[in-house]
Enzyme design. Structure first.
Site, PDB file in Angstrom:
ATOM      1  CB  SER A 149      -0.468   0.161   1.043  1.00  0.00           C
ATOM      2  OG  SER A 149      -1.186   1.320   1.453  1.00  0.00           O
ATOM      3  CE1 TYR A 206      -4.167  -2.254   4.964  1.00  0.00           C
ATOM      4  CE2 TYR A 206      -3.112   0.371   4.419  1.00  0.00           C
ATOM      5  CZ  TYR A 206      -4.215  -1.129   4.221  1.00  0.00           C
ATOM      6  OH  TYR A 206      -4.065  -1.278   3.067  1.00  0.00           O
TER       7      TYR A 206
HETATM    8  N1  LIG Z   1      -8.631  -0.606  -1.003  1.00  0.00           N
HETATM    9  C1  LIG Z   1      -7.181   0.232  -0.789  1.00  0.00           C
HETATM   10  O1  LIG Z   1      -7.566   1.262  -0.837  1.00  0.00           O
HETATM   11  C2  LIG Z   1      -6.605  -0.808  -1.058  1.00  0.00           C
HETATM   12  C3  LIG Z   1      -5.472   0.328  -0.752  1.00  0.00           C
HETATM   13  C4  LIG Z   1      -4.222  -0.180  -0.896  1.00  0.00           C
HETATM   14  C5  LIG Z   1      -3.821  -1.432  -0.737  1.00  0.00           C
HETATM   15  N2  LIG Z   1      -5.066  -2.200  -0.442  1.00  0.00           N
HETATM   16  C6  LIG Z   1      -4.543  -3.675   0.319  1.00  0.00           C
HETATM   17  O2  LIG Z   1      -5.301  -4.080  -0.596  1.00  0.00           O
HETATM   18  C7  LIG Z   1      -5.651  -5.778  -0.795  1.00  0.00           C
HETATM   19  C8  LIG Z   1      -7.156  -6.149  -0.687  1.00  0.00           C
HETATM   20  O3  LIG Z   1      -7.829  -5.210   0.172  1.00  0.00           O
HETATM   21  P1  LIG Z   1      -9.355  -4.486  -0.497  1.00  0.00           P
HETATM   22  O4  LIG Z   1      -9.417  -3.368  -0.324  1.00  0.00           O
HETATM   23  O5  LIG Z   1      -9.493  -5.800  -2.356  1.00  0.00           O
HETATM   24  O6  LIG Z   1     -10.034  -5.172   0.281  1.00  0.00           O
HETATM   25  P2  LIG Z   1     -11.659  -6.087   0.762  1.00  0.00           P
HETATM   26  O7  LIG Z   1     -12.569  -6.009   0.052  1.00  0.00           O
HETATM   27  O8  LIG Z   1     -11.846  -6.216   2.322  1.00  0.00           O
HETATM   28  O9  LIG Z   1     -10.863  -7.559   0.561  1.00  0.00           O
HETATM   29  C9  LIG Z   1     -10.181  -8.067   1.350  1.00  0.00           C
HETATM   30  C10 LIG Z   1      -9.954  -9.435   0.997  1.00  0.00           C
HETATM   31  O10 LIG Z   1      -9.033 -10.447   2.155  1.00  0.00           O
HETATM   32  C11 LIG Z   1      -9.335 -11.347   2.367  1.00  0.00           C
HETATM   33  N3  LIG Z   1      -9.124 -11.857   3.891  1.00  0.00           N
HETATM   34  C12 LIG Z   1      -9.155 -10.334   5.116  1.00  0.00           C
HETATM   35  N4  LIG Z   1      -8.580 -11.537   6.320  1.00  0.00           N
HETATM   36  C13 LIG Z   1      -7.681 -12.378   5.888  1.00  0.00           C
HETATM   37  C14 LIG Z   1      -8.096 -13.989   6.150  1.00  0.00           C
HETATM   38  N5  LIG Z   1      -7.443 -14.084   7.992  1.00  0.00           N
HETATM   39  N6  LIG Z   1      -7.912 -15.326   5.258  1.00  0.00           N
HETATM   40  C15 LIG Z   1      -7.439 -15.326   4.412  1.00  0.00           C
HETATM   41  N7  LIG Z   1      -8.497 -14.159   3.660  1.00  0.00           N
HETATM   42  C16 LIG Z   1      -9.072 -12.964   4.566  1.00  0.00           C
HETATM   43  C17 LIG Z   1     -11.408 -11.141   2.831  1.00  0.00           C
HETATM   44  O11 LIG Z   1     -11.753 -11.790   2.141  1.00  0.00           O
HETATM   45  P3  LIG Z   1     -12.635 -12.906   3.457  1.00  0.00           P
HETATM   46  O12 LIG Z   1     -12.951 -12.029   4.691  1.00  0.00           O
HETATM   47  O13 LIG Z   1     -13.702 -14.031   3.142  1.00  0.00           O
HETATM   48  O14 LIG Z   1     -11.898 -13.574   4.315  1.00  0.00           O
HETATM   49  C18 LIG Z   1     -11.259 -10.899   1.301  1.00  0.00           C
HETATM   50  O15 LIG Z   1     -11.345 -11.194   0.375  1.00  0.00           O
HETATM   51  C19 LIG Z   1      -5.517  -5.738   1.206  1.00  0.00           C
HETATM   52  O16 LIG Z   1      -4.097  -6.030   1.354  1.00  0.00           O
HETATM   53  C20 LIG Z   1      -5.827  -4.320   1.164  1.00  0.00           C
HETATM   54  O17 LIG Z   1      -4.356  -3.512   2.589  1.00  0.00           O
HETATM   55  C21 LIG Z   1      -5.828  -1.254  -0.376  1.00  0.00           C
END
Ligand SMILES: NC(=O)c1ccc[n+]([C@@H]2O[C@H](COP(=O)([O-])OP(=O)(O)OC[C@H]3O[C@@H](n4cnc5c(N)ncnc54)[C@H](OP(=O)(O)O)[C@@H]3O)[C@@H](O)[C@H]2O)c1
Length: 257
Positions: A143, A156
């Site tokens: 990130s 985070y």
């Molecule tokens: N959205 C943003 O603005 C942003 C920016 C920078 C980086 N990111 C990064 O991008 C990645 C994806 O995030 P997103 O924004 O797409 O969020 P999201 O929609 O909340 O997705 C998070 C994913 O991680 C899975 N997850 C969470 N805890 C888990 C566990 N203990 N075991 C297995 N799977 C788990 C969730 O699935 P389940 O709940 O089904 O397990 C879900 O599929 C993350 O690493 C996040 O930090 C996001």
């Protein structure tokens, strides 16, 4: 060598929503064979059906990234089906507000165990096979929040900084192994992870757009890729501000709201 997704075996963690889901849909259309993992098995099955209907191949493998044995089983099931894992996208992650004035060790531990140990477990599950074959690609979704300790986001920011430095070390260690290593630094993407924010998020991108940008970075075998460029440039400036200036600016910001 051109990156051809047709028949390529890709394991995506956190495939049940947001960026992981968008990546899986897009790669399915491009002919990749997809191992989909996250905890919510029903979401994975639904996504797998969608990918199947669009002509792709996907395997739903519910697991918790915090569990090293479970991640080994996930990788094993992908290898049993398709013989190997070509690309790992270690994307699963969580975010939570962790204000320094109300530091809670349990909350910080949760973020670190999913975002850091989850990535470690995912990599450890596929790396021996990649080393044996002398081929593969490790991708981590870090990130822009990894660049500096963001306000009320110590856990985070620290977790993502750990992922970025872990992947940098892996890149060094795996040089000449035939394995590519890519770290992605997204800005704000509209997913459940950012859904609770009251403040307007600058340069917010849709997950499909983010997925296409990430795929292009993987195809280029980029070492690191930060996007969107406007926010990435801003954060690069912030990264080089003297501590005293950064502290004053960051403590007055409403970044977490
Ligand atoms: N959205 C943003 O603005 C942003 C920016 C920078 C980086 N990111 C990064 O991008 C990645 C994806 O995030 P997103 O924004 O797409 O969020 P999201 O929609 O909340 O997705 C998070 C994913 O991680 C899975 N997850 C969470 N805890 C888990 C566990 N203990 N075991 C297995 N799977 C788990 C969730 O699935 P389940 O709940 O089904 O397990 C879900 O599929 C993350 O690493 C996040 O930090 C996001």
């Amino acid at each position: 060598m051109k990156y051809d997704w047709k028949g390529r075996v890709v394991l995506i963690t956190g495939a049940s929503s947001g960026i992981g889901r968008a990546l899986a849909s897009e790669l399915g259309k491009r002919g990749a064979r997809l191992g989909l993992t996250a905890r919510r098995g029903e979401e994975l099955l639904r996504l797998g059906d969608e990918i199947g209907r669009a002509g792709g191949e996907a395997l739903a493998l519910p697991a918790d990234v915090r569990d090293p044995r479970a991640m080994e089983e996930v990788a094993e099931r992908v290898r049993a089906r398709w013989g190997r894992v070509d690309v790992l996208v270690a994307n699963a992650g969580m975010s939570s507000t962790t204000a320094g004035t109300r530091l809670n060790a349990g909350e910080v531990g949760d973020v670190i165990s999913v975002n850091v140990l989850g990535v470690v477990n995912s990599v450890a599950a596929v790396l021996p096979g990649m080393l044996e074959r002398g081929a593969g690609h490790l991708v981590a979704i870090s990130s822009l929040a990894s660049y500096r300790g963001m306000p009320k986001s110590g856990a985070y920011s620290a977790s993502k900084a750990a992922v970025s430095t872990l992947f940098e070390s892996l890149r060094v260690d795996l040089r000449k192994s035939g394995i590519d290593v890519t770290t992605i630094h997204p800005g704000f993407i509209r997913t459940p992870l950012t859904a609770g924010r009251r403040k307007k998020l600058p340069f917010l991108l849709e997950p499909d757009d983010a997925a296409c940008r990430i795929i292009r970075a993987i195809e280029r075998r980029a070492r690191t890729y930060a996007f969107p460029w406007q926010l990435a440039s801003f954060v690069r400036v912030i990264r080089h501000l003297p501590g005293a200036v950064y502290d004053r600016l960051a403590s007055n910001s409403n970044f977490r709201e």
